[in-house]
Design an enzyme around this catalytic site. Sequence first.
Site, PDB file in Angstrom:
ATOM      1  N   HIS A 195      13.949 -17.108 -27.204  1.00  9.60           N
ATOM      2  CA  HIS A 195      14.926 -18.195 -27.133  1.00  9.60           C
ATOM      3  C   HIS A 195      16.317 -17.676 -27.473  1.00  9.60           C
ATOM      4  CE1 HIS A 195      16.382 -22.337 -28.705  1.00  9.60           C
ATOM      5  NE2 HIS A 195      16.638 -22.219 -27.417  1.00  9.60           N
ATOM      6  N   ASP A 250      25.831  -8.852  -8.524  1.00  9.34           N
ATOM      7  CA  ASP A 250      25.904  -8.327  -7.167  1.00  9.34           C
ATOM      8  C   ASP A 250      25.786  -6.803  -7.172  1.00  9.34           C
ATOM      9  OD1 ASP A 250      28.475  -7.291  -7.807  1.00  9.34           O
ATOM     10  OD2 ASP A 250      29.469  -9.047  -7.002  1.00  9.34           O
ATOM     11  N   HIS A 267      36.546 -13.820 -14.587  1.00  5.17           N
ATOM     12  CA  HIS A 267      35.612 -12.744 -14.251  1.00  5.17           C
ATOM     13  C   HIS A 267      35.718 -11.567 -15.227  1.00  5.17           C
ATOM     14  CE1 HIS A 267      32.916 -10.454 -11.741  1.00  5.17           C
ATOM     15  NE2 HIS A 267      33.820  -9.511 -11.555  1.00  5.17           N
ATOM     16  N   ASN A 276      27.721 -13.510  -9.788  1.00  6.05           N
ATOM     17  CA  ASN A 276      27.303 -12.936 -11.068  1.00  6.05           C
ATOM     18  C   ASN A 276      27.123 -14.067 -12.067  1.00  6.05           C
ATOM     19  OD1 ASN A 276      27.823 -10.085 -10.186  1.00  6.05           O
ATOM     20  ND2 ASN A 276      29.895 -10.893 -10.018  1.00  6.05           N
TER      21      ASN A 276
END
Length: 133
Positions: free
Chosen positions: A20, A28, A98, A122
């Site tokens: 957990h 990619d 990103h 991603n």
Amino acid sequence: MKKRGIINAQLAGLIAGLGHKDTFMIGDGGMPIPKGVEVVDLALCGGVPTFRQVMDAILDEAEIEQYTIANEIEEKNPELLAYIREKLPNAEWNMVPHTELKEMSRNVKFAVRTGEFTPYPNIILRAGVAFPA
């Protein structure tokens, strides 16, 4: 021999070992994976396997409670964003630049490299529990 589900031994073992709140990434073919992060390299050639194929297989086996994606996906790959939201309707989500997603990838337990060649496919996934709390 295992007859259904993920048959890639490395990936099957890593998913089985998730606890957990552990995080892992699906990326990619060009996503840089930080040193020290275990990589399951499924990429064969451009587009094989796709992000969706890998995500579908993983979601059949792993419980996901939260995910993080790059906010650039909204503009550059809205179709994939819609797919992710459809597949994870009850998961919490977070969008970051990103560059921040790349930084976050330093702390994942493992990364899965696909052959995807579309913009921003991603995702960092956080494992949930498969039983009611």
